[in-house]
Design a protein around this motif. Sequence first.
Motif, mmCIF file in Angstrom:
data_model
loop_
_atom_site.group_PDB
_atom_site.id
_atom_site.type_symbol
_atom_site.label_atom_id
_atom_site.label_comp_id
_atom_site.label_asym_id
_atom_site.label_seq_id
_atom_site.Cartn_x
_atom_site.Cartn_y
_atom_site.Cartn_z
ATOM 1 N N VAL A 47 0.835 -1.204 0.000
ATOM 2 C CA VAL A 47 0.000 0.000 0.000
ATOM 3 C C VAL A 47 0.869 1.253 0.000
ATOM 4 O O VAL A 47 0.642 2.193 -0.776
ATOM 5 C CB VAL A 47 -0.952 0.002 1.205
ATOM 6 C CG1 VAL A 47 -1.675 1.344 1.315
ATOM 7 C CG2 VAL A 47 -1.955 -1.139 1.097
ATOM 8 N N ILE A 48 1.893 1.264 0.857
ATOM 9 C CA ILE A 48 2.776 2.436 0.941
ATOM 10 C C ILE A 48 3.519 2.634 -0.379
ATOM 11 O O ILE A 48 3.634 3.762 -0.889
ATOM 12 C CB ILE A 48 3.766 2.272 2.107
ATOM 13 C CG1 ILE A 48 3.020 2.372 3.445
ATOM 14 C CG2 ILE A 48 4.876 3.332 2.030
ATOM 15 C CD1 ILE A 48 3.892 2.082 4.646
ATOM 16 N N TYR A 108 2.616 1.606 -3.371
ATOM 17 C CA TYR A 108 1.669 2.029 -4.398
ATOM 18 C C TYR A 108 1.367 3.518 -4.284
ATOM 19 O O TYR A 108 1.377 4.245 -5.284
ATOM 20 C CB TYR A 108 0.376 1.219 -4.294
ATOM 21 C CG TYR A 108 -0.725 1.757 -5.172
ATOM 22 C CD1 TYR A 108 -0.700 1.563 -6.548
ATOM 23 C CD2 TYR A 108 -1.770 2.500 -4.624
ATOM 24 C CE1 TYR A 108 -1.695 2.089 -7.365
ATOM 25 C CE2 TYR A 108 -2.770 3.022 -5.437
ATOM 26 C CZ TYR A 108 -2.728 2.811 -6.796
ATOM 27 O OH TYR A 108 -3.706 3.342 -7.600
ATOM 28 N N LEU A 109 1.108 3.977 -3.059
ATOM 29 C CA LEU A 109 0.844 5.407 -2.865
ATOM 30 C C LEU A 109 2.062 6.235 -3.255
ATOM 31 O O LEU A 109 1.929 7.333 -3.811
ATOM 32 C CB LEU A 109 0.451 5.677 -1.414
ATOM 33 C CG LEU A 109 -0.929 5.149 -0.997
ATOM 34 C CD1 LEU A 109 -1.152 5.387 0.493
ATOM 35 C CD2 LEU A 109 -2.037 5.812 -1.811
ATOM 36 N N TRP A 158 4.124 5.484 -5.634
ATOM 37 C CA TRP A 158 4.101 5.620 -7.083
ATOM 38 C C TRP A 158 3.106 6.679 -7.521
ATOM 39 O O TRP A 158 3.388 7.469 -8.414
ATOM 40 C CB TRP A 158 3.760 4.315 -7.800
ATOM 41 C CG TRP A 158 3.448 4.640 -9.223
ATOM 42 C CD1 TRP A 158 2.225 4.801 -9.795
ATOM 43 C CD2 TRP A 158 4.406 5.015 -10.231
ATOM 44 N NE1 TRP A 158 2.350 5.220 -11.095
ATOM 45 C CE2 TRP A 158 3.676 5.365 -11.393
ATOM 46 C CE3 TRP A 158 5.807 5.061 -10.259
ATOM 47 C CZ2 TRP A 158 4.309 5.765 -12.561
ATOM 48 C CZ3 TRP A 158 6.427 5.464 -11.435
ATOM 49 C CH2 TRP A 158 5.691 5.813 -12.568
ATOM 50 N N THR A 159 1.901 6.681 -6.946
ATOM 51 C CA THR A 159 0.881 7.640 -7.397
ATOM 52 C C THR A 159 1.354 9.074 -7.227
ATOM 53 O O THR A 159 1.057 9.933 -8.058
ATOM 54 C CB THR A 159 -0.455 7.431 -6.669
ATOM 55 O OG1 THR A 159 -0.303 7.701 -5.267
ATOM 56 C CG2 THR A 159 -0.979 6.012 -6.866
ATOM 57 N N LEU A 160 2.100 9.332 -6.160
ATOM 58 C CA LEU A 160 2.658 10.678 -5.982
ATOM 59 C C LEU A 160 3.758 10.950 -7.008
ATOM 60 O O LEU A 160 3.881 12.066 -7.520
ATOM 61 C CB LEU A 160 3.198 10.842 -4.558
ATOM 62 C CG LEU A 160 2.132 10.990 -3.475
ATOM 63 C CD1 LEU A 160 2.760 10.863 -2.087
ATOM 64 C CD2 LEU A 160 1.414 12.340 -3.596
ATOM 65 N N TYR A 187 2.015 11.780 -10.260
ATOM 66 C CA TYR A 187 1.443 13.127 -10.286
ATOM 67 C C TYR A 187 2.526 14.198 -10.390
ATOM 68 O O TYR A 187 2.498 15.046 -11.290
ATOM 69 C CB TYR A 187 0.590 13.367 -9.046
ATOM 70 C CG TYR A 187 0.055 14.779 -8.978
ATOM 71 C CD1 TYR A 187 -1.111 15.125 -9.655
ATOM 72 C CD2 TYR A 187 0.732 15.776 -8.277
ATOM 73 C CE1 TYR A 187 -1.598 16.430 -9.619
ATOM 74 C CE2 TYR A 187 0.256 17.079 -8.245
ATOM 75 C CZ TYR A 187 -0.899 17.402 -8.912
ATOM 76 O OH TYR A 187 -1.365 18.695 -8.893
ATOM 77 N N GLY A 215 2.201 -0.070 -8.915
ATOM 78 C CA GLY A 215 1.580 1.195 -9.300
ATOM 79 C C GLY A 215 2.027 1.645 -10.668
ATOM 80 O O GLY A 215 1.215 2.137 -11.474
ATOM 81 N N ALA A 257 -4.101 7.967 -11.130
ATOM 82 C CA ALA A 257 -4.288 8.463 -9.758
ATOM 83 C C ALA A 257 -4.947 9.838 -9.806
ATOM 84 O O ALA A 257 -4.365 10.858 -9.423
ATOM 85 C CB ALA A 257 -2.946 8.519 -9.037
ATOM 86 N N TRP A 269 -7.152 11.257 -8.124
ATOM 87 C CA TRP A 269 -7.510 11.933 -6.872
ATOM 88 C C TRP A 269 -6.515 13.010 -6.482
ATOM 89 O O TRP A 269 -6.889 13.982 -5.837
ATOM 90 C CB TRP A 269 -7.678 10.919 -5.751
ATOM 91 C CG TRP A 269 -6.488 10.036 -5.540
ATOM 92 C CD1 TRP A 269 -5.390 10.278 -4.763
ATOM 93 C CD2 TRP A 269 -6.269 8.743 -6.126
ATOM 94 N NE1 TRP A 269 -4.496 9.237 -4.823
ATOM 95 C CE2 TRP A 269 -5.015 8.274 -5.652
ATOM 96 C CE3 TRP A 269 -7.010 7.939 -6.994
ATOM 97 C CZ2 TRP A 269 -4.500 7.036 -6.020
ATOM 98 C CZ3 TRP A 269 -6.487 6.702 -7.360
ATOM 99 C CH2 TRP A 269 -5.251 6.271 -6.879
ATOM 100 N N TRP A 270 -5.247 12.883 -6.874
ATOM 101 C CA TRP A 270 -4.265 13.888 -6.468
ATOM 102 C C TRP A 270 -4.553 15.240 -7.100
ATOM 103 O O TRP A 270 -4.188 16.280 -6.548
ATOM 104 C CB TRP A 270 -2.853 13.433 -6.801
ATOM 105 C CG TRP A 270 -2.365 12.290 -5.956
ATOM 106 C CD1 TRP A 270 -1.877 11.095 -6.393
ATOM 107 C CD2 TRP A 270 -2.314 12.228 -4.515
ATOM 108 N NE1 TRP A 270 -1.538 10.287 -5.327
ATOM 109 C CE2 TRP A 270 -1.786 10.973 -4.168
ATOM 110 C CE3 TRP A 270 -2.662 13.117 -3.502
ATOM 111 C CZ2 TRP A 270 -1.602 10.576 -2.844
ATOM 112 C CZ3 TRP A 270 -2.488 12.727 -2.173
ATOM 113 C CH2 TRP A 270 -1.960 11.471 -1.860
#
Length: 215
Positions: free
Chosen positions: A62-63, A65-66, A68-70, A73, A149, A193, A195-196
């Motif tokens: 989870v960490i 993956y998050l 990667w999303t950052l 973005y 991610g 992603a 949502w960012w």
Amino acid sequence: MTQDARTEALDASPRLFESDLLDKLSRVHHLTPVIVYCPIILGLLIYSLTLNSVTLVVLGLVIGYLGWTLTEYFGHRYLFHTVFALPFGLGPRFQFLIHGVHHIYPNDPLRLVMPPLLSAPIMLIALVCARVLFGATFAWPALAGFITGYVIYDCVHYWTHHGQPKSDFGRLVKRLHMLHHFRDAEKGFGVHAIWWDYVFGTAYRKDDTPGTRAV
């Protein structure tokens, strides 16, 4: 320009390098990230389970993956869309090669995912960062999540240009990316992603005036 001519231009795959080898390496089949990285993700997960509990492995995924999303973005917003003041006036050329060409030929089927020569150094940097931040054991599940991610991102990116979404959410993701290409390139930096963009104030709104930068 007729509609057929415009479609052909958007779908074109232009030559980027004088070197035949470099130009060939700049083109990649859209399933390449899946083929290259899914076995690596599986290996990382198996190895992670020899060092961590199942709970920690899931947390690491989870960490990562998050993370990667950052990266997706901020990399898209500040690296891909910035012309840096490089020596010898190479800033525009650099920006064109890493992203500008994609905005000019957005449907080029062979340049919608990263070639391994570009993605592999990103993964090595991620490994170094994960080891510094999390230590030698927890770094591995975090890296697995990061790479997961990335693979999702590349698959979604190809799909937004060539897929036909059936769900409301799928249509939303595709629509937001098309707005980034054809309405306002100063917004919509999250490819999958999304949502960012809402968190950082770069989401599209109906009453917005389009920005001025083309790429």
